[in-house]
Each structure stands twice: as structure tokens, then as C-alpha cells.
Design an enzyme around this catalytic site. Structure first.
Site, PDB file in Angstrom:
ATOM      1  N   ALA A  95     -25.859  58.192  28.947  1.00 43.64           N
ATOM      2  CA  ALA A  95     -26.582  59.785  28.160  1.00 43.64           C
ATOM      3  C   ALA A  95     -25.192  60.337  27.157  1.00 43.64           C
ATOM      4  CB  ALA A  95     -25.614  60.667  29.380  1.00 43.64           C
ATOM      5  N   MET A  96     -25.900  61.192  26.421  1.00 40.65           N
ATOM      6  CA  MET A  96     -24.720  61.552  25.132  1.00 40.65           C
ATOM      7  C   MET A  96     -24.457  62.634  24.730  1.00 40.65           C
ATOM      8  SD  MET A  96     -23.057  60.290  22.750  1.00 40.65           S
ATOM      9  CE  MET A  96     -22.773  61.041  21.168  1.00 40.65           C
ATOM     10  N   GLU A  97     -23.888  63.666  24.154  1.00 40.80           N
ATOM     11  CA  GLU A  97     -23.475  64.581  23.965  1.00 40.80           C
ATOM     12  C   GLU A  97     -23.882  64.836  23.176  1.00 40.80           C
ATOM     13  OE1 GLU A  97     -21.349  62.031  24.352  1.00 40.80           O
ATOM     14  OE2 GLU A  97     -19.491  62.910  23.462  1.00 40.80           O
ATOM     15  N   ASN A  98     -24.664  64.639  22.416  1.00 34.27           N
ATOM     16  CA  ASN A  98     -24.930  65.474  20.748  1.00 34.27           C
ATOM     17  C   ASN A  98     -25.269  66.419  20.960  1.00 34.27           C
ATOM     18  OD1 ASN A  98     -25.644  62.299  19.543  1.00 34.27           O
ATOM     19  ND2 ASN A  98     -27.122  63.302  21.503  1.00 34.27           N
TER      20      ASN A  98
ATOM     21  N   HIS B 207     -20.809  66.573  32.923  1.00 31.35           N
ATOM     22  CA  HIS B 207     -20.196  66.234  31.695  1.00 31.35           C
ATOM     23  C   HIS B 207     -20.463  65.903  30.597  1.00 31.35           C
ATOM     24  CE1 HIS B 207     -18.216  61.152  30.838  1.00 31.35           C
ATOM     25  NE2 HIS B 207     -18.372  62.103  30.046  1.00 31.35           N
ATOM     26  N   GLU B 208     -21.697  65.601  30.690  1.00 26.06           N
ATOM     27  CA  GLU B 208     -22.466  65.764  28.604  1.00 26.06           C
ATOM     28  C   GLU B 208     -22.498  67.379  28.051  1.00 26.06           C
ATOM     29  OE1 GLU B 208     -22.136  63.488  27.309  1.00 26.06           O
ATOM     30  OE2 GLU B 208     -22.499  61.801  29.213  1.00 26.06           O
TER      31      GLU B 208
ATOM     32  N   HIS C 100     -18.976  68.539  27.090  1.00 23.31           N
ATOM     33  CA  HIS C 100     -18.675  67.730  25.699  1.00 23.31           C
ATOM     34  C   HIS C 100     -18.940  68.606  25.120  1.00 23.31           C
ATOM     35  CE1 HIS C 100     -16.968  63.650  26.038  1.00 23.31           C
ATOM     36  NE2 HIS C 100     -18.326  63.272  26.745  1.00 23.31           N
TER      37      HIS C 100
ATOM     38  N   GLU D  59     -22.604  57.356  18.494  1.00 22.68           N
ATOM     39  CA  GLU D  59     -21.152  57.274  18.671  1.00 22.68           C
ATOM     40  C   GLU D  59     -21.380  55.974  19.607  1.00 22.68           C
ATOM     41  OE1 GLU D  59     -19.393  59.172  22.182  1.00 22.68           O
ATOM     42  OE2 GLU D  59     -18.157  59.246  21.333  1.00 22.68           O
TER      43      GLU D  59
HETATM   44 ZN   LIG Z   1     -18.018  61.191  27.630  1.00 25.02          ZN
END
Ligand SMILES: [Zn+2]
Length: 878
Positions: free
Chosen positions: A282-285, A317-318, A321, A148
Site C-alpha cells: 500500500a502506498m501513502e501518495n 499506517h498509510e 504518513h 517510492e
Molecule cells: Zn509506510
């Protein structure tokens, strides 16, 4: 079985075709060709500089075409062909398409359904966390992905827009001893020759390219149990399993709360939380969330309340998502606020539900106050800013999207009612599960359950930049009522126009006739009246009930005095913090006297709650160096010590056994504030002693105080302390301790030492992802060192650029203009402008960042002129 094709060189073959469109698209791919699924095979070896890929994309060529454009960046394509469902294979030539595209050109127009097969090679980055990259921990390389917003194109040629949401089938060829994880559970694993193995994963539910993810390395796996049928794991670099215990406890509990909120079970088959040693995100994959190590892991002996709060809010948060963003995906980047504002709003809501004692509703008020400041600039984005370029995509991941967006959602939730709003969210998710949606879809779902169309009100905040200021006058005539008026809040010296109007749900709270009242009314015009339900005029009234509204309140008459009387104890904590935030903002707009604001400080400095004390300290920050002549700085320091000094001295630097979290948090804020801004000698000397002892023994300071102690010691420290900190940072293996040491190195007030710290940015001692922010922006805090970063950037730009990574949200280089962020005069403004004006065009997101900085300098210059004399008059008493 895959058909193999002739190897074609990776060059532009334009002249070979009578091509109707050899020009790549400007920004978007269009809808002439659509993917329906991908099968990707990647060969990934940690430590290697490159990877091999083969992708088969099922496509539907809806408009016959001789060339198909896909997104691709820094990929070396060796073979490509289209295999139609009903006719013979068509080999493709590759047409170079600039930084973001590759064209696949055919001898004759192709049409209909078929498979586009592409074999290629790409890079595994070591200094950027974008595309496919690798990070080192204890001598081992670990591979991760981060796509992203627009970096999936570095991993495979693809339709790299969120609207193309289709199933993915991943196959990873990796070294036999490594663990490979992806969005979905593993389907099979088979050994190959050469020490490699092939790991196949289940076909995913529909996903946009930016949510596809994988990781490869010598990971350890921590079982975090199950929520419903979902198995949860924390995947950590080898040897770090014992540091994941808090995460493994928190994640299932937070996920459960999210399931309850959404009324829909977690939408994927498993959830892995994967640790990255360095990175600032951090990433919500889907099914495979990545987190920075400092956030997710901690040695239980060195853990802090701050880290635990960060973990809870980031995880909430993640994981939010997974529904909002993954299950239902924004159709295009202009609506990325739908993802990010929503998840940001959920992070304090869900983590706050988990740990009410943290008062995260107050954290949300503080985040809103920060966003309001950014939003008061005329160069601020809209929440729903049209996307016209890659710059706009990079800028879309800012505080306006996250924090203003979250505050606006909070306002609408509070106005409509928590239960109804939740029903609207559930309806929206049900209606669009597995697909894409827009702001209008969200508004329609909320409107359905609210029983009224809320789109006009919400759109007035989404499609218009700026902060509304609501002036409130209480009229105690025969029927008590409020006179309300609105305008755009503009700081002193702003070139903006006040004439814009919002449709603001204004909610007020007061007591009258022995009962508590809460009443809301939409303020649409410049002026309006609100008749109160109470028969008797209230003595006090909060015009932003619960501080959930996104507007600044300008209380007229005696309203503010009444609210702040009795040290504001009749107000909730969020309201005390919110009202003080309003006072601070009104000083900036010229609507409140700075002297009067400073006279409020003593009352709130004595508050039992640490967040209110912090708000009082922020208000004392009105005495900032820019607005006060040099000869009065000692008086400003005396003011701080007189009001906050005793409390700071009582707390001291050292934690006492059995203290509450609130006392610890107060110490963290107050003691360094009095030492730094008040220049309190005893506290400074103690910090230096503690810091030197800690550097020798790594003991004597509680974990949550290490950073403030080191920073204050450095601020007043000498070359000898600098050298100790520098060598400690170079030798340190623990990421969190290194982070504290780097932060201290960026805190020296001695300009030669600040400069020496900056040299570390272009040394090879530190990863720029750790060192860039503390070292480059730390010196902006003091007048003595504020020139240093800009001078350093000017002299070392090329060397610096060579070290700077690209990470989620764009280039680090786009943030370089912020070195001008604390200048406060016209001549520095013009130097910053002329140095960066042309250069920022090359840094995605840079042009708007430069505009923000230049406007901040202008506003500071104007504010100094306007407020300076009154602050001088105020300080004469001290
Ligand atoms: Zn986010």
C-alpha cells in the site's frame, strides 16, 4: 501556451560539446540546479504498452552549466529545451546517463531561472508494480503509479530525491469513458477528438516526486463520507463497490483518530483510497493512497477477522504518513525510518485505539521479537544506515526500518510519557509542515517538550546495529536495588563482538508495600545500579515494563522463576508474550537451557489468551528438525500432541456459532500447529476431507479457516490433491481465494509435488506478484523439501528472472538468495555463496540479503551443534 522545439534524437551527443561533466552523477543530483514546480501532461490509455509525456519544470540553475542532469529511467526523450526567463530558448541535446539519469546538454552554459521543457515516451509495465503500470481485473486494464523510492524517473524526467519538494500540476489525457484520479481534486475536464478527454487537476501542495500519483480506468467510486472538510472516497475496479463497505466504515473513523493525535487537520483537500487488483503493498501518495485489493476489499460473506485487522492497521499506517512523510518529508533516504518506523508504530497504536479488543499492543510485541532476531545478525542494517548506493535504498525498506524502528519509538514514547511524546510529535510537524526534516529535527522537538536532550539515547539505537541484552539481578540488601549490565546479544556461533554499549531507557515494574511501582533509568555503562523506590524488596519484578523496551532481558537469580510462577497470570498479556520471547531468544544466545525453556511450555499452552498460546507454541518450536536427529522426530511430535493436542481437538477445524474472535484466532493458530508439527492423524484426515469437499463445493469451512485447512491438507497430500488445487487456482478469479490456493500449492511436503508447484512460477498461469512468495519459499518449511527451491532456481534462473517483477523496495530477484535460508550445514552454505555471490550484484538490495542468509546458515549450524545434545536428552522422556 508551450513553445515547441525541434525533435532531437535520443542519443549521446557528447562529442558536440566541450563538456565539463558528461559523466552522470554517481547517486545524487547535487544542488547546482533546483526545481521550483512541475507541470506534467501524460497521455495514458489502459491496455497500451506505452504512454506519452510532456513535462515543464521550473528550475533555477544556480551554477552556470552546459549540462543538466535529471533522473530518468527507460524514457525515450524526443525533444528538450530550456526557456530562460529573460533570454532566447536554448535547445538541448540528450545525453544518455545509464540506468538512472539523462543529461540535457546546451551549446553554451545556461544559468538562472527558466523552464526546462521535455517531451518523451515511456513504458506502462504489465509485470512490475513500479513507475507507471497496469493491472487487469475482469478483462479490463487499470493504470496505476508507484514511485517510492526511485521510480518516478520511469514516469517523467525529474529530480527524483525526497529533498526536492515542490508543487505539481498534473494533466491527464485519457479515454473518455475512464475515470482519472490524482493527488488533488479535478479542476476541469474537456473532451477531445478520438474518444479522449483532458483532465486537469489542481496544483498540489509541495510534494517530493515519490509521492506523486494517479490512476486511470473503469473505476467505481464509493463515497466514504467526510471527516471535517475532507471528502473520502474508495475507488474500486468496476463491480466491486459492495466489497468496500468495511473499508468505507473504517477509514473515516481511523482518520478522525489520527487528526486527534496529531492536533492538525488532515493536510490535503481530499483523500481517495484506490484499489489495485494485485500488488504486495500500500502506498501513502498524498491524497491518493493505493492499496492491494485483498487488503481493502472483501465480500462481506467471506470476510475474516484477520483481513479486518490488516485493513485497519494498513489504513492507519498509510494515513499516518499523510502527516508523517507527506506533510513533513524525510530529507534523504537515510532517514526513511522517520517515515516508516513512525507509521508502523502508529498503525497498532491507532487501530488498537479503534478496536482495543484486538490487543494490537501484543501484535507490536511480536513484531519487535521478529525484528530482534534479524537485528542479532552481524549483517543487520542500522536503522539509520548511510545511503551509499541504490542497493542501500532498496535495503532500507526492511524489518529493521519498520519494526525495529517502531519498537524504538515505542520505547521512547513509554519512557518520556505518552502525552509529552505526542506534544513533541505535534511540535515537529508544526515546525516542518510542508517541508523536509531529519532525525535531528525530530530529536530536537521531542527534547524540547521532554525538557531533556534525548538525542544521545535515541542516536545510540539509530546509528548502531544490534540488540542490547540487559542482565538484571535483584539485590535485597538494606536498600532494594537492581544490578544492571549490558552487552550486545549474539546468537551461538556469532562472530560479532559483545562490547558495544547503548544508552538504554530501562523501565521496571513491580509491586511493593501494596503499591504498583514503575521506575526508569538510563543504562549507559556496561554495569550500573538502580536503587528502587520501594522500601521492601519486591517478590517479582518485570525489567521491561509493559514490554515496551527494545532490549532483551536476562533475569538472574530467582527473578524469572518468580515471574513465570502461577503461569504468569499476574502479568499482562503483552508481558507474558514478551517474557516468553526473551526466554526463546536467550536459548539462541546460549544464556538459557533449551530443556528448561521447553519445560515452561505446558503452563503457557493452557493460557486463556491465544497470543500467549502462540508464544508457547513458538517455544515448542525449539524442537525444530535441524537440532533433533531424525529418529527423535516422532518424540518431538508426541511432545507437541501431549501438550497442545486436547485443546486443538476440542476446537476442531470447524467454527461454532456465537464464538468469540479470540476463540477463532486460537483455532487458526493451534489446530494447524498440532496437525502439522504434531502430525496428529485425525486432524490431518479431517483437513483432507474438508479440503476436498471445499474444492468441490466452496463450502463447509468458515472463511478464516480455508487457508489453514488447505495448507495442512496439502502438506500431507498426494498428487491427486495437488492436481485439484492446481486447476482450481488456475481457474479462480477471486484474488483472495487464489492466494489461499497458491499458499496450499507451496505447502506440499512431498518433494516431487513441491517441485511441480515451482514449475508454476515459470508457467504463464500466475502473476509472479501472487505466486513468487508462497511457491518459492513455502517448501523451506520442511526438511524433506528445503533443497527443492534452491535446485529449482539454479536450473531455471534465466526463465525465472524473466518472470520476476520490480516492486516497491526493489527487485524480487534480490530475494532469491533466501532460498538458502533454511540450510543448516557448511556444504550448502558454500553452494549458496558461490551460486549467488556474483549474481546478486545485479539485483538492487541483493548483496545484503545474501549476507543475511549466509549468516543464518552459519548460526543454524553452530546452534545445532551446541543445543542438539540437550534437546536429545530432553526428548528421551517422551
Ligand atoms: Zn509506510
Amino acid at each position: 501556451m508551450r513553445v515547441f522545439f525541434a525533435i532531437l534524437p535520443c542519443i549521446a551527443l557528447g562529442s558536440a560539446f566541450a563538456a565539463p561533466a558528461l559523466e552522470p552523477p554517481k547517486l545524487r543530483l547535487g544542488d547546482a540546479v533546483e526545481p521550483s514546480s512541475y507541470a506534467v501532461q501524460l497521455t495514458l490509455v489502459p491496455g497500451s504498452e506505452s504512454f506519452q509525456g510532456v513535462v515543464d519544470i521550473h528550475i533555477d540553475v544556480r551554477t552556470p552549466s552546459q549540462i543538466i542532469w535529471l533522473n530518468a529511467a527507460q524514457l525515450e526523450i524526443s525533444a528538450a529545451a530550456f526557456r530562460p526567463e529573460t533570454s532566447a530558448v536554448e535547445p538541448a541535446g540528450v545525453v544518455a546517463g545509464g540506468n538512472d539519469f539523462a543529461g540535457f546538454a546546451f551549446d553554451r552554459p545556461i544559468a538562472g531561472k527558466g523552464v526546462l521543457h521535455i517531451a518523451y515516451k515511456g513504458k506502462i509495465s504489465r509485470n512490475s508494480s513500479s513507475g507507471i503500470f497496469q493491472l487487469k481485473e475482469s478483462g479490463q486494464w487499470y493504470i496505476y503509479s508507484q514511485f517510492e523510492p526511485t521510480d518516478a524517473r520511469r514516469a517523467f524526467p525529474c529530480f527524483d530525491e525526497p529533498g526536492f519538494k515542490v508543487p505539481w500540476e498534473m494533466t491527464l489525457r485519457v479515454p473518455r469513458d475512464d475515470l482519472a484520479v490524482a493527488n488533488t481534486p479535478m479542476l476541469s475536464e474537456s473532451n477531445e477528438a478520438g474518444g479522449m478527454k483532458t483532465v486537469k487537476f489542481k496544483v498540489s501542495p509541495p510534494l517530493p516526486s515519490y509521492l506523486v500519483a494517479f490512476a486511470v480506468g473503469h473505476f467505481d467510486v464509493v463515497d466514504a463520507g467526510k471527516v471535517g472538510k475532507t471528502p473520502l472516497r474508495v475507488i474500486v475496479p468496476r463491480g466491486k463497490a459492495k466489497e468496500a463497505s468495511y473499508a468505507a466504515t473504517a477509514i473515516p473513523q481511523l482518520l478522525k483518530l489520527l487528526e486527534n493525535y496529531f492536533g492538525i487537520p488532515y493536510p490535503y483537500e481530499k483523500l481517495d483510497s484506490v484499489v489495485m487488483p494485485i500488488s504486495n503493498f500500500a502506498m501513502e501518495n498524498a491524497g491518493l493512497i493505493t492499496y492491494e485489493e485483498n487488503m481493502l476489499l472483501a465480500d462481506p460473506k467471506r470476510d475474516t477477522i484477520n483481513r479486518q485487522q490488516d485493513l485497519a492497521t494498513f489504513c492507519a499506517h498509510e494515513m499516518a504518513h499523510q502527516w508523517f512523510g507527506d506533510l513533513v518529508t524525510t530529507a534523504w533516504w537515510n532517514d526513511i525510518w522517520l517515515n516508516e518506523a513512525f507509521a508502523t508504530w502508529m498503525e497498532t497504536k491507532i487501530a488498537g485505539e479503534w478496536k482495543p479488543e484486538w490487543h494490537l499492543d501484543v501484535t507490536a510485541v511480536n513484531a519487535r521479537i521478529g525484528a530482534m532476531h534479524q537485528d542479532s545478525l552481524t549483517s543487520a542494517r542500522k536503522i539509520r544506515q548511510p545511503i551509499l548506493s541504490n542497493d542501500d535504498i532498496a535495503n532500507a525498506f526492511d524489518d529493521i526500518t519498520y519494526e525495529k524502528g517502531a519498537a524504538v519509538i515505542r520505547m521512547f514514547e513509554s519512557w518520556i510519557g505518552e502525552d509529552q511524546f505526542r506534544e513533541g510529535v505535534r511540535l515537529y510537524l508544526k515546525q516542518h509542515a510542508g517541508g523536509n526534516a531529519t532525525a535531528s529535527d525530530f530529536e530536537a522537538a521531542i527534547s524540547t517538550v521532554a525538557g531533556r536532550n534525548i538525542a544521545p539515547e535515541l542516536d545510540s539505537f539509530l546509528d548502531q546495529a544490534g540488540l542490547p541484552e540487559v542482565t538484571v539481578t535483584l539485590d535485597c540488601g538494606s536498600d532494594p536495588k537492581l544490578e544492571l549490565s549490558q552487552k550486545r546479544a549474539l546468537p551461538i556461533g556469532s562472530p560479532g563482538s559483545e562490547g558495544e554499549l547503548w544508552k538504554i531507557p530501562v523501565c521496571v515494574a513491580y509491586e511493593s508495600d501494596g503499591a504498583a511501582h514503575r521506575e526508569c533509568q538510563v543504562l549507559s555503562n556496561a554495569h550500573s545500579e538502580m536503587i528502587l523506590a520501594a522500601k521492601t524488596c519486591p517478590a517479582r519484578l518485570v525489567a521491561n515494563a509493559g514490554e515496551t523496551g527494545y532490549y532483551l532481558v536476562n533475569y538472574k537469580g530467582d527473578l524469572l522463576n518468580q515471574l513465570l510462577s502461577d503461569q504468569g497470570r499476574h502479568l499482562g498479556i503483552a508481558e507474558r508474550v514478551g517474557v516468553l520471547g526473551d526466554v526463546d531468544a536467550l536459548v539462541s544466545t546460549g544464556d538459557y537451557s533449551p530443556g528448561a525453556a521447553l519445560r515452561l511450555v505446558p503452563d503457557f499452552a493452557a493460557d486463556p489468551n491465544w497470543q500467549v498460546v502462540e508464544a508457547a507454541a513458538d517455544l515448542a518450536g525449539l524442537l525444530k528438525a535441524d537440532d533433533v536427529p531424525d529418529e527423535l522426530h516422532s518424540k518431538a511430535a508426541r511432545f507437541v500432541v501431549r501438550i497442545f493436542g486436547q485443546r486443538a481437538a476440542d476446537l476442531g477445524w470447524t467454527a461454532q456459532p456465537g464464538e468469540s474472535d479470540d476463540t477463532r484466532l486460537l483455532r487458526q493458530k493451534l489446530v494447524p500447529f498440532v496437525a502439522s508439527v504434531g502430525g496428529q492423524k485425525e486432524l490431518i484426515d479431517q483437513a483432507e476431507r474438508l479440503a476436498r469437499n471445499w474444492l468441490k463445493t466452496r463450502g463447509g469451512i468458515s472463511p478464516d479457516m480455508v487457508r489453514p485447512v488447505l495448507e495442512v491438507a496439502a502438506e500431507f497430500g498426494n498428487r491427486d490433491l495437488f492436481d485439484l488445487l492446481r486447476s482450481a487456482a488456475i481457474q479462480e478469479n477471486d484474488h483472495r481465494i487464489r492466494e489461499n490456493l497458491l499458499s496450499a500449492l507451496g505447502s506440499f511436503r512431498d518433494s516431487a509435488l513441491a517441485r511441480a508447484a515451482l514449475e508454476l512460477l515459470v508457467s504463464n498461469n500466475f502473476d509472479a506478484r501472487e505466486a513468487f512468495y508462497p511457491l518459492l519459499f513455502g517448501p523451506l518449511a520442511y526438511p524433506e523439501t528445503r533443497d527443492v527451491p534452491f535446485a529449482f532456481v539454479r536450473e531455471n534462473l534465466d526463465k525465472l528472472l524473466a518472470h520476476l517483477p520490480r516492486e516497491v523496495g526493489g527487485d524480487y530477484a534480490a530475494n532469491l538468495p533466501m532460498v538458502g535460508g533454511s540450510f543448516c550445514d557448511a556444504s550448502h552454505r558454500s553452494e549458496v555463496d558461490s551460486f549467488f555471490r556474483q549474481r546478486v550484484r545485479d539485483y538492487a538490495g541483493g548483496p545484503r540479503n545474501l549476507e543475511n542468509v549466509l549468516e543464518e546458515i552459519d548460526l543454524c549450524t553452530a546452534e545445532r551443534k551446541k543445543l542438539g545434545p540437550e534437546l536429545v536428552a530432553f526428548l528421551q522422556q517422551y
